[in-house]
Design an enzyme around this catalytic site. Sequence first.
Site, PDB file in Angstrom:
ATOM      1  N   HIS A  88     -86.620 -44.256 -24.598  1.00  0.00           N
ATOM      2  CA  HIS A  88     -85.768 -42.693 -25.438  1.00  0.00           C
ATOM      3  C   HIS A  88     -86.254 -42.178 -24.323  1.00  0.00           C
ATOM      4  O   HIS A  88     -87.030 -42.466 -23.506  1.00  0.00           O
ATOM      5  CB  HIS A  88     -86.738 -42.436 -26.573  1.00  0.00           C
ATOM      6  CG  HIS A  88     -86.670 -43.252 -28.121  1.00  0.00           C
ATOM      7  ND1 HIS A  88     -85.236 -43.596 -28.166  1.00  0.00           N
ATOM      8  CD2 HIS A  88     -86.900 -43.929 -28.310  1.00  0.00           C
ATOM      9  CE1 HIS A  88     -84.711 -44.470 -29.208  1.00  0.00           C
ATOM     10  NE2 HIS A  88     -86.169 -44.638 -29.627  1.00  0.00           N
ATOM     11  N   GLU A 125     -92.520 -40.310 -30.540  1.00  0.00           N
ATOM     12  CA  GLU A 125     -91.984 -41.439 -30.386  1.00  0.00           C
ATOM     13  C   GLU A 125     -92.162 -41.942 -28.474  1.00  0.00           C
ATOM     14  O   GLU A 125     -92.784 -42.657 -28.478  1.00  0.00           O
ATOM     15  CB  GLU A 125     -90.577 -42.300 -30.590  1.00  0.00           C
ATOM     16  CG  GLU A 125     -90.587 -44.028 -30.458  1.00  0.00           C
ATOM     17  CD  GLU A 125     -89.555 -44.755 -30.102  1.00  0.00           C
ATOM     18  OE1 GLU A 125     -88.492 -45.707 -30.517  1.00  0.00           O
ATOM     19  OE2 GLU A 125     -88.448 -44.034 -31.540  1.00  0.00           O
ATOM     20  N   HIS A 180     -91.371 -49.056 -27.625  1.00  0.00           N
ATOM     21  CA  HIS A 180     -91.319 -48.416 -29.009  1.00  0.00           C
ATOM     22  C   HIS A 180     -91.959 -48.014 -29.980  1.00  0.00           C
ATOM     23  O   HIS A 180     -92.985 -48.897 -30.303  1.00  0.00           O
ATOM     24  CB  HIS A 180     -89.683 -48.835 -29.730  1.00  0.00           C
ATOM     25  CG  HIS A 180     -88.194 -48.941 -28.381  1.00  0.00           C
ATOM     26  ND1 HIS A 180     -87.526 -47.605 -28.867  1.00  0.00           N
ATOM     27  CD2 HIS A 180     -88.290 -49.677 -28.134  1.00  0.00           C
ATOM     28  CE1 HIS A 180     -86.830 -47.935 -27.620  1.00  0.00           C
ATOM     29  NE2 HIS A 180     -86.972 -49.259 -26.817  1.00  0.00           N
ATOM     30  N   GLU A 258     -91.354 -53.198 -30.939  1.00  0.00           N
ATOM     31  CA  GLU A 258     -91.878 -52.078 -32.431  1.00  0.00           C
ATOM     32  C   GLU A 258     -93.756 -51.980 -32.615  1.00  0.00           C
ATOM     33  O   GLU A 258     -93.772 -53.076 -33.446  1.00  0.00           O
ATOM     34  CB  GLU A 258     -91.132 -52.620 -33.127  1.00  0.00           C
ATOM     35  CG  GLU A 258     -89.126 -52.363 -32.561  1.00  0.00           C
ATOM     36  CD  GLU A 258     -88.857 -50.685 -32.773  1.00  0.00           C
ATOM     37  OE1 GLU A 258     -90.064 -49.512 -32.622  1.00  0.00           O
ATOM     38  OE2 GLU A 258     -87.721 -50.379 -32.398  1.00  0.00           O
TER      39      GLU A 258
END
Length: 294
Positions: A88, A125, A180, A258
């Site tokens: 992101h 995040e 992430h 993740e």
Amino acid sequence: MRALPVTLLAACGLIASACGTAATGGAAAGGPASGVPAGQARPATASTAGSTAASTGTPTAGPGAGRTGETGGAKPLAGKVVVVDPGHNGGNYRDPKAVNRKVNVLTQWKACDTTGTSTNDGYTEAAFTWDVSNRLVKILKSRGATVKLTRSDNAGVGPCITQRAAIGNRAKADAAISIHGDGSAPANHGFHVIMPKKIGGPVDPVVGDSRKLGVAVRDSFRQGTGLPYSTYIGSKALDFRSDLGGLNLSTVPKIFIECGNMRNAAEAAKFRDPAFRQRIALALANGMQHYLQP
């Protein structure tokens, strides 16, 4: 990656989950998240990212030195190229049109990028992945690797998921990792590694090596952080997907991780702690080294 549309996010001031749960049934939990600079962590610096032997994993003496860092001035990752992709971007919420633009990931069309998720108190995040990535870069460079980041700051927009894959391909990376934090239901916890499937596309030749990279990182992450395998997705923290452009379009061994569930209070507290983010970075570096230097 079932994120809310960025246009809706901009209107209501929320950050949506944009990571690995949607394809296998996980759902992002709601909650306040500003996505503004106040929720962002300062990137790692020489003082915060760990310039000491303990924080970089460079041993001072003793057995096992080759597993965690340099040995007598040797550079165990010399000649290796690694691409680190901080998921992101901190400014994504400011440009819904650019972020929502559809791109072809070969198995479907998806948004160029998403805003990502956040902890319930607004630690984004994007800020988390940017900080961990900079710490990881410092460690890998200390071990001799050439390292490239897919974005240069945490205040911009994108790049698109297709571009993130292309950066690794152009670099002819020996390994690439996209970092992430998930945004699942609060009771869910644990980390998982996402690896590509064969899709009749450019990733097919590196699916096997990507799995080896994923297992190496999974094992080191578990050992180095103490976090459990995911309780809600994958098998033994391994998940295989064919809907992620960052994997489908990669011609080099690549995985997503993740690191945990940012909506889980216990894991969110850990991610807020700079010392724990350093542990994450060191665990990732060790896993990548185990793959690159078996």
